[in-house]
Design a protein around this motif. Structure first.
Motif, PDB file in Angstrom:
ATOM      1  N   ARG A  76       0.854  -1.192   0.000  1.00 25.01           N
ATOM      2  CA  ARG A  76       0.000   0.000   0.000  1.00 25.01           C
ATOM      3  C   ARG A  76       0.889   1.241   0.000  1.00 25.01           C
ATOM      4  NH1 ARG A  76      -3.540  -3.165  -1.207  1.00 25.01           N
ATOM      5  NH2 ARG A  76      -5.457  -3.583  -0.026  1.00 25.01           N
ATOM      6  N   PRO A  77       0.391   2.371  -0.483  1.00 28.86           N
ATOM      7  CA  PRO A  77       1.172   3.612  -0.422  1.00 28.86           C
ATOM      8  C   PRO A  77       1.537   3.949   1.021  1.00 28.86           C
ATOM      9  CG  PRO A  77      -0.735   3.875  -1.847  1.00 28.86           C
ATOM     10  CD  PRO A  77      -0.911   2.564  -1.143  1.00 28.86           C
ATOM     11  N   GLY A  78       2.713   4.534   1.202  1.00 27.09           N
ATOM     12  CA  GLY A  78       3.172   4.878   2.535  1.00 27.09           C
ATOM     13  C   GLY A  78       2.511   6.130   3.082  1.00 27.09           C
ATOM     14  N   LEU A  79       2.639   6.318   4.393  1.00 27.20           N
ATOM     15  CA  LEU A  79       2.026   7.481   5.042  1.00 27.20           C
ATOM     16  C   LEU A  79       2.599   8.793   4.508  1.00 27.20           C
ATOM     17  CD1 LEU A  79       1.842   6.337   8.778  1.00 27.20           C
ATOM     18  CD2 LEU A  79       0.139   6.062   6.959  1.00 27.20           C
ATOM     19  N   ALA A  80       3.858   8.785   4.089  1.00 29.05           N
ATOM     20  CA  ALA A  80       4.495  10.018   3.622  1.00 29.05           C
ATOM     21  C   ALA A  80       3.795  10.606   2.406  1.00 29.05           C
ATOM     22  CB  ALA A  80       5.967   9.757   3.299  1.00 29.05           C
ATOM     23  N   THR A  81       3.115   9.762   1.649  1.00 38.27           N
ATOM     24  CA  THR A  81       2.437  10.254   0.443  1.00 38.27           C
ATOM     25  C   THR A  81       0.920  10.315   0.592  1.00 38.27           C
ATOM     26  OG1 THR A  81       2.335   8.009  -0.479  1.00 38.27           O
ATOM     27  CG2 THR A  81       4.256   9.361  -1.054  1.00 38.27           C
ATOM     28  N   THR A  82       0.385   9.851   1.718  1.00 33.26           N
ATOM     29  CA  THR A  82      -1.074   9.782   1.851  1.00 33.26           C
ATOM     30  C   THR A  82      -1.633  10.587   3.021  1.00 33.26           C
ATOM     31  OG1 THR A  82      -0.887   7.742   3.161  1.00 33.26           O
ATOM     32  CG2 THR A  82      -1.186   7.499   0.777  1.00 33.26           C
ATOM     33  N   VAL A  83      -0.774  11.123   3.878  1.00 33.91           N
ATOM     34  CA  VAL A  83      -1.239  11.865   5.049  1.00 33.91           C
ATOM     35  C   VAL A  83      -0.826  13.330   4.914  1.00 33.91           C
ATOM     36  CG1 VAL A  83      -1.134  12.091   7.560  1.00 33.91           C
ATOM     37  CG2 VAL A  83      -1.080   9.813   6.504  1.00 33.91           C
ATOM     38  N   TYR A  84      -1.825  14.224   5.038  1.00 34.92           N
ATOM     39  CA  TYR A  84      -1.558  15.668   4.986  1.00 34.92           C
ATOM     40  C   TYR A  84      -1.854  16.298   6.343  1.00 34.92           C
ATOM     41  CZ  TYR A  84      -1.877  14.789  -0.068  1.00 34.92           C
ATOM     42  OH  TYR A  84      -1.715  14.300  -1.339  1.00 34.92           O
ATOM     43  N   PHE A  85      -1.278  17.458   6.585  1.00 33.28           N
ATOM     44  CA  PHE A  85      -1.414  18.128   7.877  1.00 33.28           C
ATOM     45  C   PHE A  85      -1.940  19.554   7.694  1.00 33.28           C
ATOM     46  CE2 PHE A  85       1.731  14.821   8.270  1.00 33.28           C
ATOM     47  CZ  PHE A  85       1.431  14.220   9.490  1.00 33.28           C
ATOM     48  N   ASP A  86      -3.102  19.792   8.255  1.00 30.96           N
ATOM     49  CA  ASP A  86      -3.731  21.122   8.323  1.00 30.96           C
ATOM     50  C   ASP A  86      -4.210  21.655   6.982  1.00 30.96           C
ATOM     51  OD1 ASP A  86      -3.459  21.309  11.093  1.00 30.96           O
ATOM     52  OD2 ASP A  86      -1.406  22.059  10.901  1.00 30.96           O
ATOM     53  N   THR A  87      -3.448  21.474   5.899  1.00 27.31           N
ATOM     54  CA  THR A  87      -3.892  21.894   4.569  1.00 27.31           C
ATOM     55  C   THR A  87      -3.570  20.807   3.567  1.00 27.31           C
ATOM     56  OG1 THR A  87      -1.760  22.983   4.118  1.00 27.31           O
ATOM     57  CG2 THR A  87      -3.526  24.343   5.054  1.00 27.31           C
ATOM     58  N   TRP A  88      -4.267  20.845   2.426  1.00 23.87           N
ATOM     59  CA  TRP A  88      -4.111  19.817   1.407  1.00 23.87           C
ATOM     60  C   TRP A  88      -2.685  19.781   0.859  1.00 23.87           C
ATOM     61  CZ3 TRP A  88      -6.812  15.732   0.257  1.00 23.87           C
ATOM     62  CH2 TRP A  88      -6.596  15.076  -0.971  1.00 23.87           C
ATOM     63  N   GLU A  89      -2.134  18.557   0.802  1.00 21.10           N
ATOM     64  CA  GLU A  89      -0.808  18.279   0.280  1.00 21.10           C
ATOM     65  C   GLU A  89       0.332  18.804   1.134  1.00 21.10           C
ATOM     66  OE1 GLU A  89      -0.653  19.324  -3.862  1.00 21.10           O
ATOM     67  OE2 GLU A  89      -1.600  17.425  -4.442  1.00 21.10           O
ATOM     68  N   ARG A  90       0.036  19.236   2.329  1.00 24.94           N
ATOM     69  CA  ARG A  90       1.115  19.570   3.269  1.00 24.94           C
ATOM     70  C   ARG A  90       1.519  18.279   3.960  1.00 24.94           C
ATOM     71  NH1 ARG A  90       0.784  23.737   8.426  1.00 24.94           N
ATOM     72  NH2 ARG A  90       2.979  23.601   9.032  1.00 24.94           N
ATOM     73  N   THR A  91       2.717  17.803   3.675  1.00 22.28           N
ATOM     74  CA  THR A  91       3.107  16.457   4.065  1.00 22.28           C
ATOM     75  C   THR A  91       3.917  16.370   5.354  1.00 22.28           C
ATOM     76  OG1 THR A  91       5.054  16.621   2.642  1.00 22.28           O
ATOM     77  CG2 THR A  91       3.060  15.636   1.687  1.00 22.28           C
ATOM     78  N   ALA A  92       4.055  17.483   6.055  1.00 19.05           N
ATOM     79  CA  ALA A  92       4.776  17.442   7.327  1.00 19.05           C
ATOM     80  C   ALA A  92       4.066  18.326   8.344  1.00 19.05           C
ATOM     81  CB  ALA A  92       6.215  17.912   7.147  1.00 19.05           C
ATOM     82  N   PRO A  93       3.965  17.878   9.594  1.00 19.17           N
ATOM     83  CA  PRO A  93       3.346  18.709  10.640  1.00 19.17           C
ATOM     84  C   PRO A  93       4.291  19.816  11.071  1.00 19.17           C
ATOM     85  CG  PRO A  93       4.226  16.723  11.618  1.00 19.17           C
ATOM     86  CD  PRO A  93       4.453  16.591  10.124  1.00 19.17           C
ATOM     87  N   ASP A  94       3.768  20.750  11.834  1.00 20.27           N
ATOM     88  CA  ASP A  94       4.632  21.767  12.411  1.00 20.27           C
ATOM     89  C   ASP A  94       5.663  21.123  13.306  1.00 20.27           C
ATOM     90  OD1 ASP A  94       3.332  23.874  11.188  1.00 20.27           O
ATOM     91  OD2 ASP A  94       1.888  24.118  12.814  1.00 20.27           O
ATOM     92  N   ALA A  95       6.840  21.682  13.311  1.00 22.66           N
ATOM     93  CA  ALA A  95       7.928  21.146  14.133  1.00 22.66           C
ATOM     94  C   ALA A  95       7.567  21.314  15.606  1.00 22.66           C
ATOM     95  CB  ALA A  95       9.234  21.889  13.832  1.00 22.66           C
TER      96      ALA A  95
END
Length: 207
Positions: free
Chosen positions: A188-207
């Motif tokens: 299955r696709p990994g979380l790095a390409t399927t999970v967004y944070f706060d806005t669409w296609e933002r692939t990393a949370p705030d530090a």
């Protein structure tokens, strides 16, 4: 079998279904009782029904309607499907009448028109369907959703089974013991390409 194994190895089983082994009603009852505990919106749990089909003549008619729609779909779109997946689906559809049990989840009342209500309607059915599939897996059985007939033969299957006009067939599941016990997690696709944070296609949370 622990919960994580059940959750990660419950596959759509098509080629590995044992057409010759009887499925006891007591096993199905256990799985259905578990399915009844799935979350549902409001009063919709009371509207949910299961129709279990074992009769050879009824299964043959249902299989014929499924094949008619499926074969037409494959003729038009089959070239877009990965070869192995297509052949697996074809194997099940072309042998559907041999499956020991066809389970048809239904909802009393036709689907609503608006998107919000449809979400609650179908969202109250599929958790129960998935719980049923997980319970089957934990007991050495497999299942596969095979509801091609819903596209243009729902009424025909309803006539075969005496389903009233105000009842919606949600799906159809082929149910049988499996010819192998062990299944692996699928790619299955990994979380790095399927999970967004706060806005669409933002692939990393705030530090």
């Amino acid at each position: 079998m622990d919960a994580e194994t059940v959750l990660t190895t419950t596959r759509s089983v098509r080629r590995k279904l044992d057409f010759d082994r009887e499925v006891p009603q007591s096993v199905l009852d256990d799985c259905l009782r578990i399915a009844q505990q799935a979350p549902a919106a409001g009063s919709m749990a009371a509207q949910f029904r299961w129709l279990l089909v074992r009769d050879a003549g009824a299964k043959a008619e249902i299989a014929r309607y499924n094949r008619e729609t499926a074969e037409a779909s494959w003729a038009k779109y089959g070239h877009l499907v990965e070869k192995r997946a297509l052949e697996s689906a074809q194997y099940l559809v072309r042998n559907l009448e041999r499956v020991p049990v066809l389970a048809i989840p239904c909802m009393i009342g036709r689907p609503p028109a608006d998107t919000f209500s449809q979400s609650a309607y179908f969202g109250s059915a599929y958790p129960a369907i998935w719980s049923f599939q997980l319970a089957l897996r934990a007991r050495g059985l497999g299942s596969s959703i095979c509801g091609y007939h819903l596209q243009d033969h729902e009424a025909d299957v309803a006539a075969v089974l005496g389903i009233p006009d105000d009842v919606q067939q949600i799906s159809l599941l082929a149910v049988a013991y499996t010819t192998q016990r062990d299944f692996r997690p699928a790619a299955r696709p990994g979380l790095a390409t399927t999970v967004y944070f706060d806005t669409w296609e933002r692939t990393a949370p705030d530090a």
